[in-house]
Design a protein around this motif. Structure first.
Motif, PDB file in Angstrom:
ATOM      1  N   SER A  18       0.819  -1.217   0.000  1.00 34.82           N
ATOM      2  CA  SER A  18       0.000   0.000   0.000  1.00 34.82           C
ATOM      3  C   SER A  18       0.853   1.267   0.000  1.00 34.82           C
ATOM      4  O   SER A  18       0.449   2.303   0.542  1.00 34.82           O
ATOM      5  N   HIS A  21      -9.599  -5.601  -3.982  1.00 38.19           N
ATOM      6  CA  HIS A  21     -10.632  -5.274  -2.997  1.00 38.19           C
ATOM      7  C   HIS A  21     -10.147  -4.068  -2.195  1.00 38.19           C
ATOM      8  O   HIS A  21      -9.784  -4.196  -1.019  1.00 38.19           O
ATOM      9  N   PRO A  22     -10.158  -2.901  -2.809  1.00 36.57           N
ATOM     10  CA  PRO A  22      -9.579  -1.726  -2.153  1.00 36.57           C
ATOM     11  C   PRO A  22     -10.383  -1.287  -0.939  1.00 36.57           C
ATOM     12  O   PRO A  22     -11.617  -1.337  -0.938  1.00 36.57           O
ATOM     13  N   THR A  23      -9.665  -0.856   0.076  1.00 32.58           N
ATOM     14  CA  THR A  23     -10.322  -0.315   1.265  1.00 32.58           C
ATOM     15  C   THR A  23     -10.571   1.181   1.110  1.00 32.58           C
ATOM     16  O   THR A  23     -11.491   1.721   1.729  1.00 32.58           O
ATOM     17  N   ASP A  24      -9.745   1.827   0.309  1.00 37.61           N
ATOM     18  CA  ASP A  24      -9.925   3.260   0.056  1.00 37.61           C
ATOM     19  C   ASP A  24     -10.625   3.410  -1.286  1.00 37.61           C
ATOM     20  O   ASP A  24      -9.996   3.411  -2.344  1.00 37.61           O
ATOM     21  N   ARG A  25     -11.941   3.526  -1.251  1.00 37.55           N
ATOM     22  CA  ARG A  25     -12.717   3.576  -2.482  1.00 37.55           C
ATOM     23  C   ARG A  25     -12.460   4.860  -3.270  1.00 37.55           C
ATOM     24  O   ARG A  25     -12.553   4.877  -4.501  1.00 37.55           O
TER      25      ARG A  25
END
Length: 329
Positions: A73, A283-287
């Protein structure tokens, strides 16, 4: 990375007529990795900035580092000329896609030899890089180039020092054309960092030979060589031979788009072509970051073909671009 206090209160009509609001993506994008692809992403970045107000910061640190950046990241996307296997993509939850095709070319600094005058076949090229051929007057070079006055000058093979997709593709090619070649069999010559480093080292080294992405050879006005291709023809590195190779790609059977373009069978095909790839979180956590990154690559794939060609890459087929964008998580 994102500064929510600096919202930009304007919208523009973006790619494919979609309203793109800069307020949704209030900070710059970051990417890093492939030096092969650095000119392309920086070129796309200029147009994307003009359209959206967003800037791209791209670190040209090599494909291996690019893979690590996205896995840790450390950037919004990683760029690599070496595609990852399905197992690695799954275990790291990454989506991989190509962005363009490029050519790897051989550059030389031999006095009296102009660009594309010298002809090399695969086994001879491998012997130049593993140290078997040590002088430019070697009988094998004379046999391939009977009309050239080759000097009695030491060969200085130059290769990349860092983990590099360009090196991997070039080494794969050498193994394909010279079965006894193994990865790491570089001769007694200096190392350089990045395509730009190799280009600079060859330019400064009398007797030097190296391999770089074509744009770096052209931008540095370096002498390239003709290579014997799969069809037995000596072809020059130019747009026609690059396109000939690109059109032979079998995208329908390429696992995660990892298409093989080495030794393409077309009669005028350049023999060392490669796709360059991008890695993003599946599967990003920061859209917000994910949406901005997708907007950047949608812009490049849909509106960046002129830049792609101007920088001496070959654009992807339209059908592949559509698959990339429709399959994006």
């Amino acid at each position: 990375m994102y500064h929510w206090g600096k919202w930009i209160a304007r919208c523009v009509m973006g790619v494919l007529g979609v309203l793109f609001c800069a307020t949704a993506y209030s900070a710059d994008l970051t990417g890093g990795g492939s030096s092969f692809a650095a000119p392309l992403y920086r070129g796309w970045g200029e147009g994307f900035h003009h359209q959206t107000g967003l800037s791209l910061t791209y670190q040209s640190v090599g494909s291996g580092a690019g893979q690590k950046l996205v896995m840790t990241s450390g950037a919004d996307f990683g760029a690599s000329d070496l595609p990852l296997s399905a197992a690695l993509l799954d275990s790291n939850s990454l989506y991989q896609f190509p962005t363009a095709l490029g050519a790897i070319v051989v550059i030389i600094n031999v006095p009296g030899i102009a660009s594309n005058q010298m002809k090399l076949d695969g086994p001879t090229l491998a012997a130049l890089f593993d140290g078997t051929i040590t002088t430019w007057s070697d009988p094998r070079l004379r046999a391939l180039n009977p009309g050239l006055r080759l000097p009695d000058l030491d060969v200085l093979p130059i290769h990349r020092e860092e983990a590099s997709g360009t090196s991997h593709v070039f080494a794969d090619y050498l193994h394909n054309v010279a079965s006894d070649w193994k990865a790491g069999m570089w001769g007694d010559g200096p190392e350089a960092r990045g395509n730009d480093g190799v280009a600079a080292s060859v330019r400064q080294s009398i007797g030097g030979i190296g391999f770089v992405e074509y744009a770096f050879a052209r931008q540095n006005r370096l002498n390239t060589v003709r290579l014997k291709n799969h069809a037995g023809q000596f072809v020059a590195p130019e747009k026609a031979s690059f396109t000939s190779a690109a059109t032979s790609a079998d995208w329908s059977h390429a696992d995660h788009y990892a298409v093989n373009l080495l030794q393409a069978p077309a009669p005028q095909a350049w023999p060392i072509m490669s796709a360059t790839f991008v890695l993003v979180p599946a599967h990003p956590t920061d859209r917000t970051a994910a949406a901005a990154t997708k907007a950047f690559f949608r812009y490049g794939l849909k509106q960046g073909d002129d830049v792609t060609r101007d920088l001496d890459y070959v654009p992807l087929p339209t059908s592949v671009k559509d698959r990339v964008l429709s399959g994006w998580p």
